[in-house]
Design an enzyme around this catalytic site. Structure first.
Site, PDB file in Angstrom:
ATOM      1  N   GLY A  58      84.103 124.737 -47.267  1.00 48.16           N
ATOM      2  CA  GLY A  58      82.773 125.285 -46.525  1.00 48.16           C
ATOM      3  C   GLY A  58      82.895 126.779 -46.704  1.00 48.16           C
ATOM      4  O   GLY A  58      83.456 127.331 -47.516  1.00 48.16           O
ATOM      5  N   GLY A  80      83.661 130.127 -46.485  1.00 44.41           N
ATOM      6  CA  GLY A  80      84.887 130.703 -45.846  1.00 44.41           C
ATOM      7  C   GLY A  80      84.486 132.090 -45.874  1.00 44.41           C
ATOM      8  O   GLY A  80      85.084 132.759 -45.042  1.00 44.41           O
ATOM      9  N   LYS A 140      77.545 137.550 -48.459  1.00 43.11           N
ATOM     10  CA  LYS A 140      78.780 137.347 -48.807  1.00 43.11           C
ATOM     11  C   LYS A 140      79.969 138.480 -48.764  1.00 43.11           C
ATOM     12  O   LYS A 140      79.750 139.476 -49.199  1.00 43.11           O
ATOM     13  CB  LYS A 140      78.675 137.097 -50.490  1.00 43.11           C
ATOM     14  CG  LYS A 140      79.894 136.524 -51.031  1.00 43.11           C
ATOM     15  CD  LYS A 140      79.710 136.213 -52.731  1.00 43.11           C
ATOM     16  CE  LYS A 140      80.846 135.687 -53.334  1.00 43.11           C
ATOM     17  NZ  LYS A 140      80.453 135.251 -54.772  1.00 43.11           N
ATOM     18  N   GLY A 171      87.802 136.450 -44.725  1.00 45.80           N
ATOM     19  CA  GLY A 171      86.226 136.325 -44.940  1.00 45.80           C
ATOM     20  C   GLY A 171      85.697 137.466 -45.395  1.00 45.80           C
ATOM     21  O   GLY A 171      84.293 137.570 -45.703  1.00 45.80           O
ATOM     22  N   ASP A 219      81.873 122.286 -55.686  1.00 46.91           N
ATOM     23  CA  ASP A 219      81.336 123.199 -54.751  1.00 46.91           C
ATOM     24  C   ASP A 219      80.682 124.200 -55.313  1.00 46.91           C
ATOM     25  O   ASP A 219      79.770 125.026 -54.871  1.00 46.91           O
ATOM     26  CB  ASP A 219      82.362 123.468 -53.888  1.00 46.91           C
ATOM     27  CG  ASP A 219      83.425 124.345 -54.609  1.00 46.91           C
ATOM     28  OD1 ASP A 219      84.232 123.467 -55.322  1.00 46.91           O
ATOM     29  OD2 ASP A 219      83.610 125.561 -54.205  1.00 46.91           O
ATOM     30  N   ASN A 220      80.639 124.268 -56.694  1.00 49.36           N
ATOM     31  CA  ASN A 220      80.073 125.561 -57.509  1.00 49.36           C
ATOM     32  C   ASN A 220      78.987 124.827 -58.395  1.00 49.36           C
ATOM     33  O   ASN A 220      78.482 125.763 -59.237  1.00 49.36           O
ATOM     34  CB  ASN A 220      80.845 126.303 -58.436  1.00 49.36           C
ATOM     35  CG  ASN A 220      81.885 127.105 -57.472  1.00 49.36           C
ATOM     36  OD1 ASN A 220      81.631 127.356 -56.491  1.00 49.36           O
ATOM     37  ND2 ASN A 220      83.247 127.465 -58.249  1.00 49.36           N
TER      38      ASN A 220
END
Length: 487
Positions: free
Chosen positions: A91, A93, A114, A127, A253-254
């Site tokens: 997720g 992060g 980001k 984070g 996920d990329n």
């Protein structure tokens, strides 16, 4: 609240209307002293934002996560991913989606921060993000856009006035990323693994509505979705290969469903041609090497197909057969795009059966002599064949004769071939040593002029001018270049 009529924010939040299991509502964590480092004026204008207003104190506070713009609904997206082959629950992060900007043309763009602090998916991380990696993403993503490669883009970078701890203390920063969406293969894997079939259907319908509305009425729209994603990824990866781009971390996920390049972590551009080239410090096995990228994209797409199995057919066996048939098309599609691109790089307009042999013969000679990938094609375009050692070899002389004979067999003129090559072979790319030079000046010395000059050159990569020649020089260091994920 910021005044949307001044800055131009025009938010909708369609993702926030999806099932709550798909995300976590979360606000960015405020920072102590935000400062705007760089702003993408051209991108801002293209999505309906006022670049001058974005530089105000209130707007910088938005870009730093200290203020929520009117109409935004911040959230962190849930997704999963095969990371170097291992499946994990993931997720956002260290990213927060503010919402979706609706441009004056009616286009929808995700606006994501980001590095704005912890989310429920941070898994022990802080984070946050460091200035160097955020500026790196800004440089590379904008260079990819100029190279006509589908990509997420960078709107701004702000420093936070706070330090973050990695191996050492580093200046903190937040990047504002603009994307067609942040839907990933990993998003579908997440819902397929931990959601219901109905939630999977909702996600697929949302994706179709957002990215592929032309297939809504198809008899099996989920099969069409799979087919369209395969098409876009086949074309995208071919474009990577044609300019020597190495993503570095092609986890599922990329990989976006939209077909955009995303997550510029340990990415870099290849200098000397070698399919085994790896830059990422964490890719010790070469899983995501330059030569493996087409195969890994196929592997990732197979994982996407698996996640769609419940939607493809009520009969599981038939669904698997349908998925396998579509995945089998990927290699052909990718190869067709790559071959067409290589023909263009060599000024070839028509198709002949032996073209691939000609292309691979050149690549073989380039590999044997460790010829620079970009500069070999740049010099062939300019016809100044005294710039590279490769051109003095007997093997190249033999190949060059065959190539000229091949060009003579087509109807198009020599000048037409050269024009095709100029439009297909970048004169400049984000050379790794140039990127590092810009980052060092910005991060260590607070000097942004080196990066600004580099960005100006990279904005016109197909301009073959003597003025930009210095940016095409290869690095003098013999030390292998290494990149890091920046997390």
């Amino acid at each position: 609240m910021t005044k949307s009529n001044e800055t131009g924010w025009n938010f909708d939040n369609s993702y926030a209307r999806l099932p709550k299991s798909f995300f976590a509502s979360v606000n960015p964590t405020p920072v102590c002293s935000p400062k705007l480092i760089i702003l993408n004026n051209q991108l801002a204008a293209s999505i309906g934002l006022n670049a001058q207003s974005l530089q105000s104190v209130d707007s910088v506070a938005v870009l730093a996560g200290n203020k929520i713009p009117e109409g935004a609904s911040p959230l962190a997206q849930a997704y999963a991913g095969h990371q170097f082959g291992h499946f994990n629950r993931l997720g956002d992060g260290r990213a927060v989606l503010l919402g979706e900007q609706i441009s004056p043309q009616g286009e929808r763009f995700d606006i994501q921060l980001k590095g704005p602090g912890r989310t429920p998916y941070s898994r022990g991380g802080d984070g946050r993000a460091a200035l160097g990696p955020m500026l790196r993403e800004y440089i590379i993503s904008e260079a990819m856009h100029a190279l006509r490669i589908p990509t997420t883009r960078s709107l701004a970078v702000v420093t936070t006035g706070e330090s973050i701890l990695r191996e050492t203390e580093l200046p903190g920063a937040i990047l504002t990323r603009v994307a067609a969406s942040h839907l990933r293969v990993g998003t579908f894997q997440y819902v397929a693994q931990w959601g219901t079939v109905e939630e999977l259907r909702i996600l697929a319908d949302y994706t179709i509505e957002r990215h592929y509305p032309e297939i809504k009425a198809d008899e099996n729209r989920y099969l069409s979705l799979l087919r369209e994603v395969i098409k876009r990824q086949a074309e995208l990866i071919a474009k990577w290969q044609l300019v020597g781009f190495i993503h570095g971390v092609m986890n599922t996920d990329n990989m976006t469903i939209s077909g955009e390049t995303i997550d510029y972590g340990p990415c870099a551009f290849m200098d000397a041609y070698d399919p085994a080239t790896v830059f990422s410090s964490i890719d010790v096995q070469g899983r995501y090497s330059y030569g493996n990228q087409p195969y890994m994209a196929g592997w990732n797409l197979a994982r996407f197909a698996e996640s769609l199995i419940p939607l493809l057919d009520d009969n599981a066996e038939r669904a698997v057969e349908i998925a396998q048939k579509q995945i089998s098309e990927y290699n052909h599609l990718y190869h067709s795009h790559w071959l067409a691109g290589m023909r263009a790089k060599l000024g070839i307009f028509n198709e002949e059966k032996e073209d691939e042999v000609l292309i691979n013969s050149l690549l073989k000679v380039m590999r044997e002599h460790r010829a620079d990938y970009t500069n070999t094609f740049r010099t062939l375009t300019s016809e100044k064949l005294d710039d590279i050692d490769l051109f003095g070899t007997q093997e190249f002389a033999q190949w060059h004769k065959l190539w000229l004979t091949r060009l003579d067999r087509q109807q198009e003129s020599k000048s037409s071939s050269q024009e095709l090559m100029q439009n297909s072979n970048p004169a400049v790319i984000p050379r790794n040593h140039r990127v590092e030079e810009a980052l060092e000046a910005a991060v260590e010395h607070g000097d942004l002029s080196v990066m600004e000059k580099l960005l100006n050159v990279l904005a016109n990569p197909y301009v073959h001018s003597d003025e930009h020649a210095e940016y095409s020089t290869v690095p003098t260091s013999t030390i292998p270049y290494r990149t890091f994920c920046g997390t």
